[in-house]
Structure formats: C-alpha cells, structure tokens
Design an enzyme around this catalytic site. Sequence first.
Site, short mmCIF file in Angstrom:
data_model
loop_
_atom_site.label_atom_id
_atom_site.label_comp_id
_atom_site.label_asym_id
_atom_site.label_seq_id
_atom_site.Cartn_x
_atom_site.Cartn_y
_atom_site.Cartn_z
CD GLN A 1 -39.54 30.51 117.90
OE1 GLN A 1 -38.51 30.09 117.37
NE2 GLN A 1 -39.59 31.67 118.51
CE LYS B 1 -39.87 23.64 119.26
NZ LYS B 1 -39.89 24.40 120.51
CG ASP C 1 -38.24 27.85 119.99
OD1 ASP C 1 -38.40 28.93 120.58
OD2 ASP C 1 -39.09 26.94 119.99
CB ILE D 1 -39.20 16.96 120.18
CG1 ILE D 1 -38.05 17.98 120.18
CG2 ILE D 1 -39.87 16.85 121.54
CD1 ILE D 1 -38.52 19.42 120.14
CG ASP E 1 -41.15 32.26 125.76
OD1 ASP E 1 -41.94 33.18 126.03
OD2 ASP E 1 -41.11 31.73 124.64
CD GLU F 1 -48.32 22.85 126.75
OE1 GLU F 1 -47.33 23.11 127.49
OE2 GLU F 1 -48.51 23.41 125.66
CG ASP G 1 -43.04 24.71 123.11
OD1 ASP G 1 -42.36 24.45 122.10
OD2 ASP G 1 -44.25 24.94 123.07
#
Length: 426
Positions: A139, A155, A174, A256, A317, A322, A332
């Site tokens: 995205q 974002k 997103d 972020i 999703d 991680e 995310d």
Amino acid sequence: MMSMNYAFGFSLFLLVLVALNIYFFYTLNTAGTKSPKFNVQSINLDLSSGVFKDIYDYLNYLPSNYKIKNLNFLPIQNNLLISFNSSHNINTQDVWRETETWKSEESLFPHTDGAPGKILHAIQTSQVALVDNAPKGTQLKLLLLLEGKQKIYFKPKRYNLSHVINGNIYGGFDRHNSEVFAYYLAMVLNFRWIPPSVIRQIHIHKDIVPVATAGLKRTMVKNDSGSLCIYGKCFYCKINETVCPNSNGVIEGAAILYLDRQFKIYKSPWRRSYSTKKMEWETDNDFCKKVKGILSAKRLLNLIDVAIFDFLIQNGDRHRYEVYKDQIVLLDNGKGLGNAMVDELDILAPLYQCCILTTSTWQNLEMISGGSLTETIKKLGALRGQRLATDDHFKAVERRLLKVYATIQYCIGKHGRSKVFKNGLF
Ligand SMILES: *[C@@H]1O[C@H](CO)[C@@H](O)[C@H](O)[C@H]1NC(C)=O
Ligand SMILES: *[C@@H]1O[C@H](CO)[C@@H](O)[C@H](O)[C@H]1NC(C)=O
Ligand SMILES: *[C@@H]1O[C@H](CO)[C@@H](O)[C@H](O)[C@H]1NC(C)=O
C-alpha cells in the site's frame, strides 16, 4: 391432592421464571438496535456455526460484571493518561536517542515516565528533512526522515472516518486512523510490542516537495484541477489512485515510528486463503492440535493475544507476522475499522480453537469492561486533539469485547478454568 396442587403451582412458577429470563435476555440484546446483532451470522460456515452458536449462547448469558466498569482500572487509566500527556519542554534529540537505544525484554519502546507522550509529540511536530516512497509494501506509504535523523512511515488518509468498507474483511486501502487506534488499543491492553503511531498533517508544498527524492517526484502527478497528488510506489499503487491534499494543501496520515530492527517473518497458521478456497483451520476442528505440534507455547499464546487484538478492530489481514526478541510485533494495523456493523468471529479462531489464554491477558481484559476500553482510547486521542473513529466504531469495539469475554466463557465452560488460563507453559 394438596401436594399435587402445590407441585403444579411450583412448576408454573418455574415456567414463568424461565419465560421472564428469556424475555429479559431477549430485550437486553435487542434493545436499541435495529437488527438483532447477537444472532449467529454466517450459518453457511458449517464447521464454525456450532462453535459460533455456543459462543453466542454464552454471550446471551454473560455475567453482568462484564458490562460494568471495573474500578481497579481507574489508577491504570490515570497512569496511561499521565504518560501520554507530556509534551512540554521536549528535547527531540533526547527522545530519539532514548527510543533508538532502548533495550528491554518488556517493551519495544519506553512506556513510562511520560515517554509515550514525548515520542508522539516528536513524531507529530519534528520538521521533515527528506521524503521518499517507502521501499516495500502493498500500500502507498511514504518514508519520512525527520530532523534528528529519525525515520517514520507515513500512511496517508484514504477515507474519511465514516466511510464504510463493504465486502471482504481484508478489502480496501489501509485506514490511517486504524493504525493510530491500534496503537492506543495496544497501550490500553498492555500489549507493548507495537510502534508508536499518531495522526500527523504534512503540507504538500512546504513539507514534501522541497525535500522529496527524485524517485518520489516521479510518482507525483497533477490532477485535473492542478493539485499535486501522489500515487506512490507499491504493489497495489496505480497512477489513477492518487492521494491528494485537501483544499489547504495538507495531507493527513498516520505517522508511525520506523523500526530499524531485524524482524523474523512467519506465516500465520490462521491466515486466510484470499480466495474461495478454505484453509485448514476453517475445516478442521482440531487444527489447534497441529499448531501445538509446531509452535512453542509462548508463540501460540502470543498469536492468541494478537487474534483478540485483531478481532477488536476487525483486522482480518494478518497473514504473516513479524517477530523481534521472540515477541510478535504488531506492525501493519491499517486494515481495521472497515465496517462497524460487522464482527467476523473467525478472527478469534486461534482463541476458540485452542481455548488457552495467558493469565495476564485475561487480567488485563477483565480490567477494561463496561466502556473503559474505548473511553480510554478516546481520552488518549483527545490529548493530541484527535478523534480516531466514529461513535459506531467505538460502540463496535465494546460489542466485540463482550464477544471476547463470551468466547473465553465458552472455553471455560468446555475445558475448565485451569486448562484455559496459562502462565506460558502447558
Ligand atoms: C465520507 O465518505 C463517504 C463515502 O466515501 C461520503 O459519502 C461522505 O459524504 C463523506 N463525508 C464527509 C464528511 O466528507
Ligand atoms: C484505476 O485503474 C485500474 C486499471 O488500471 C482499475 O482497475 C481501477 O479500478 C482504477 N481505479 C479507479 C479509482 O478508477
Ligand atoms: C484535485 O485535488 C484537489 C485537492 O487537492 C481536489 O479538491 C480536486 O477535487 C481534485 N480534482 C480532481 C479532478 O480530481
């Protein structure tokens, strides 16, 4: 004769009592709603429908203490508000140095002594020194270098808060507000493995263009009315799906904190197929047994915490995750808050299929009943002057929390408390 009459009268009394009970729970669950929300959805899911029905039965008889505030949470809420309400006299260099050198087995970033408030303030206000497209991802996302050399992801906002995403749980772009909401949610739940995130405004001509890389400039176009817009560089980026500034030249987004760490990436056992094909977890009631054979208890319990977190915001999703220092890092979180009317219960599959939960998670969940959860998120957002979701979404998160309680009650009913609550080992 007398005793027969007595027995008859008594059964009549019981019958009335039962009827009243049913009526009471019916009205409780339908009051103030246009459609009965606590009915089993997705009957076509043959396997899960039995489990879903059981969970909804527990929901209908949920003990009332889950619907009122837990007074033990007040001091915790207070501490949270204090640690987020520190934004005066901040030396940005000190903040970045502290976050960069932070070493702890308890949290990804400093979270006491006002650190979270300082970090958010620095992310929100530091001058932008360089902007580029973020190197990877599906995205549109920018990478900002702030003065003092701290990197952040940006974002951009794609939808206004009241926009409803219909269709697939993983559909749409997103949601920038979901990223920030998720951060505060994690803080309230005491999940400390998440990067700080805050809403930030950047000006296309003041903050971006003068410091944009050549690569970023190549992914900018003028729209029909002459505004400079960005389409970016990512897997799903398309030249006709741009992000444009508002009439003041401002682009809003989630800022972020970028983590310059080595993560290990794993596929989630409960990932969706992203097609009509059913995954193993959707067809096998004993799927958890298989996962237990592969993953450590710690990782499995961690995945269950993440499932609860994702269910509350409806992020369906998280196909991969991680890991850093043997902890899942909540990266995310932009696919939450898509549709306030939908609660996809199968996001909780790790919980209702394994029926185990870390004791401390349960203690945290019991703290935030009765509206405290969203009240705290609202208050934390308000400290930065931000409204992170519509009322419908806040209500939805509270409704989903009740479903989490019900799912845990279902597990306790099925296996007993001692089998459900774990301290990391089984
Ligand atoms: C928000 O978006 C929806 C759908 O995209 C639109 O119908 C609505 O008018 C927008 N609201 C505002 C306040 O911009
Ligand atoms: C942009 O173009 C693609 C085809 O290249 C199309 O699938 C998509 O729907 C378009 N998006 C919009 C918002 O028009
Ligand atoms: C171009 O972008 C501006 C905002 O920057 C927006 O107000 C306008 O509607 C856009 N025009 C078109 C044709 O998309």
